[in-house]
Design an enzyme around this catalytic site. Structure first.
Site, PDB file in Angstrom:
ATOM      1  N   TRP A 117       0.793  -1.102  -0.169  1.00  0.00           N
ATOM      2  CA  TRP A 117       0.093  -0.037   0.056  1.00  0.00           C
ATOM      3  C   TRP A 117       0.995   1.189  -0.090  1.00  0.00           C
ATOM      4  CZ3 TRP A 117      -4.939  -0.562  -1.075  1.00  0.00           C
ATOM      5  CH2 TRP A 117      -5.758   0.574  -0.838  1.00  0.00           C
ATOM      6  N   ASP A 164      -0.343  11.721  -1.113  1.00  0.00           N
ATOM      7  CA  ASP A 164      -1.350  12.532  -0.650  1.00  0.00           C
ATOM      8  C   ASP A 164      -2.647  11.720   0.026  1.00  0.00           C
ATOM      9  OD1 ASP A 164      -2.685  11.690  -2.972  1.00  0.00           O
ATOM     10  OD2 ASP A 164      -3.050  13.635  -3.645  1.00  0.00           O
ATOM     11  N   GLU A 167      -3.538   8.805  -1.649  1.00  0.00           N
ATOM     12  CA  GLU A 167      -2.732   7.791  -1.785  1.00  0.00           C
ATOM     13  C   GLU A 167      -2.031   7.858  -3.140  1.00  0.00           C
ATOM     14  OE1 GLU A 167      -5.546   4.845   0.163  1.00  0.00           O
ATOM     15  OE2 GLU A 167      -4.169   5.460   1.601  1.00  0.00           O
ATOM     16  N   GLU A 319     -18.460   5.546  -1.437  1.00  0.00           N
ATOM     17  CA  GLU A 319     -17.397   6.455  -1.512  1.00  0.00           C
ATOM     18  C   GLU A 319     -17.686   7.389  -2.457  1.00  0.00           C
ATOM     19  OE1 GLU A 319     -13.630   4.803  -3.086  1.00  0.00           O
ATOM     20  OE2 GLU A 319     -12.894   5.660  -1.292  1.00  0.00           O
TER      21      GLU A 319
HETATM   22  C1  BGC Z   1      -8.939   7.328  -0.351  1.00  0.00           C
HETATM   23  C2  BGC Z   1      -8.270   7.786   1.048  1.00  0.00           C
HETATM   24  C3  BGC Z   1      -9.078   6.805   2.229  1.00  0.00           C
HETATM   25  C4  BGC Z   1      -8.887   5.593   1.916  1.00  0.00           C
HETATM   26  C5  BGC Z   1     -10.032   4.665   3.152  1.00  0.00           C
HETATM   27  C6  BGC Z   1      -8.759   5.718  -0.430  1.00  0.00           C
HETATM   28  O1  BGC Z   1      -9.281   5.405  -1.593  1.00  0.00           O
HETATM   29  O2  BGC Z   1      -8.105   7.903  -1.235  1.00  0.00           O
HETATM   30  O3  BGC Z   1      -8.331   8.924   1.335  1.00  0.00           O
HETATM   31  O4  BGC Z   1      -8.288   7.269   3.339  1.00  0.00           O
HETATM   32  O5  BGC Z   1      -9.540   5.085   0.560  1.00  0.00           O
HETATM   33  O6  BGC Z   1     -11.244   5.022   2.989  1.00  0.00           O
END
Ligand code: BGC
Length: 365
Positions: A117, A164, A167, A319
Site C-alpha cells: 500500500w 497525498d 494515496e 465513497e
Molecule cells: C482514499 C483515502 C482513504 C481510503 C480509505 C482511499 O481510496 O483515497 O483518502 O483514506 O480510501 O477510505
C-alpha cells in the site's frame, strides 16, 4: 448536549450506527467493512469519524478512538524516533522508514506494509492531532507523550515528499497535506504549549503561501495550476486558516466551478481515474461544510438533500457516486480488481454528521 436532530434525522441516526458498529473493541474505526482493501484503520478516516461521533454526542466512541491512536503511536514509538533521527541528519525519508497511514484494527503494522500500500502519507497524523485538540481539553501524560512523538516527527518531515490523502503522487509535496500538518502542529502547540510546534505551523503556512497559491487560490501541488477538492479542509476541520480567509474562499469557488457536478457531488481533481473519477460523497460535504461556515445556506441545503438522495435503501452512503464519471472506461478495471466501490464508507457518514452539525451551529435546522 447533542441536538435532537441527531436522534431524529434518519440518515444521521444511520450514520452514527454505521460508524459505531464498525468501531473495533480496540477503538479503531475500519474505513469500510465490505470492501476488502479498506478493512484497515486509517488515521485520516478515523479522525473524521471521531470528530463526527463527538459532535453527534457519542463521546465514548471518540475517547476510545483517541485511546487507540495513543496506544498505537506509543507501541510504534521507535518507528517515529528512528524516522526523526534520519530526518535530523538531513536525509529524506524513504517509504519503508516512515510511519504508515493505516494499521490493522489492533494497532499492528501491516506485514510488508509499504510494498502492499502507498503507506507513507503524513496528513492523517496532522488531522488526528487537530481533532484531538477539538474533542478533548485535558490530557494524560501518555496522551501528551503520543502527541509529542507525532509532532516531533512532523516538524522534521513536513517538507518530505509523500503520498497525498488520495494515496497518490508519492514524489510530491501536496497542498492539502501541508494544510493538515499546519493545523495539526498548531493544535500540538495548543495541547502541549511547546512553542516549536507553533513556529513550525507558522513556517508551513509561509511555505504554502509562497509555493501553493496561484491566482489567489491554493493549488494541488507546485507545477499544477489546479485545485484538489481536499484543499477545502484548510479551515474545517484543520483550522490551519480561518474560514473567511480570502485564499480559502477563492479556493472554494474554484472547487465549486471546476469540480462540483450540477445537482451535487464533488470530484477529487480533474483527470482522476479511480473508479472512473466520479462524485465523492465526503467531498460534497467537505465543500458545503466550509461554505456553510461562511454563511452559505444554499450550499448547505443542497448538499444535505443530495446526500439523502444518494444514500441507498438501507441509507448506506458510498465513497463515490458513479453517474457522472470522468473516465467511464476505468470503472470496470477497478471493479474487476477490487469489486464495486466501497459502501458504506464510514468517512462519508462522518461527513454527513459534521455537515448537519454545521447547520445546527448556524441555527438553520
Ligand atoms: C482514499 C483515502 C482513504 C481510503 C480509505 C482511499 O481510496 O483515497 O483518502 O483514506 O480510501 O477510505
Amino acid at each position: 448536549m447533542s441536538s435532537q436532530i441527531f436522534q431524529s434525522d434518519p440518515l444521521a441516526v444511520h450514520s452514527l450506527k454505521v460508524i459505531i458498529e464498525n468501531q473495533n473493541v480496540s477503538g479503531a474505526y475500519v474505513a469500510s467493512p465490505n470492501f476488502q482493501q479498506y478493512r484497515y484503520a486509517w488515521l485520516r478516516d478515523g479522525a473524521f469519524c471521531a470528530l463526527a461521533t463527538h459532535v453527534a454526542g457519542d463521546s465514548q466512541s471518540t475517547l476510545k478512538f483517541h485511546a487507540w491512536v495513543v496506544d498505537t503511536v506509543l507501541k510504534h514509538k521507535k518507528l517515529f524516533t528512528d524516522a526523526s533521527a534520519i530526518l535530523e541528519t538531513g536525509h529524506q525519508l524513504s517509504p519503508e522508514q516512515s510511519p504508515p497511514t493505516r494499521f490493522h484494527e489492533n494497532g499492528n503494522l501491516e506485514e510488508d506494509h509499504h510494498s502492499v500500500w502507498p503507506n507513507f502519507q503524513l496528513d492523517g497524523y496532522g488531522t488526528w492531532i487537530a481533532v484531538f485538540n477539538q474533542t478533548q481539553s485535558q490530557y494524560t501524560d501518555r496522551e501528551l507523550e503520543a502527541v509529542r512523538t507525532v509532532a516531533d516527527f512532523l516538524i522534521l518531515s513536513w517538507k518530505n515528499p509523500c503520498y497525498d490523502c488520495w494515496e497518490e503522487g508519492g514524489d510530491k509535496i501536496h497542498g492539502s497535506t501541508l494544510l493538515a500538518l499546519a493545523g495539526g502542529l498548531q493544535s500540538a502547540f495548543d495541547i502541549t504549549k511547546e512553542v516549536s510546534y507553533r513556529d513550525s505551523a507558522e513556517k508551513i503556512r509561509e511555505y504554502i503561501e509562497s509555493n501553493f497559491v496561484m491566482d489567489g487560490h491554493f493549488i494541488k501541488h507546485p507545477g499544477s495550476t489546479r485545485v484538489d477538492s481536499s484543499l477545502a479542509w484548510a479551515a474545517l476541520p484543520h483550522h490551519a486558516y480561518e474560514s473567511d480567509n480570502p485564499i480559502l474562499i477563492e479556493t472554494l469557488k474554484i472547487i465549486k466551478a471546476d469540480l462540483q457536478t450540477q445537482g451535487g457531488g464533488v470530484k477529487r481533481y480533474l483527470g482522476d481515474t479511480y473508479y472512473g473519477g466520479g462524485d465523492w460523497v465526503l467531498l460534497e460535504a467537505l465543500l458545503a461544510w466550509n461554505q456553510a461556515a461562511n454563511g452559505d445556506l444554499e450550499a448547505f441545503e443542497n448538499a444535505i438533500a443530495w446526500m439523502r438522495r444518494v444514500a441507498d435503501t438501507n441509507l448506506d452512503l458510498p465513497e463515490q457516486v458513479l453517474n457522472n464519471v470522468q473516465t467511464p472506461e476505468m470503472i470496470k478495471p477497478w471493479e474487476d480488481r477490487w469489486g464495486t466501490n466501497a459502501k458504506p464508507l464510514l468517512w462519508s457518514h462522518a461527513m454527513y454528521l459534521l455537515l448537519l452539525n454545521e447547520g445546527i451551529r448556524n441555527q438553520w435546522i
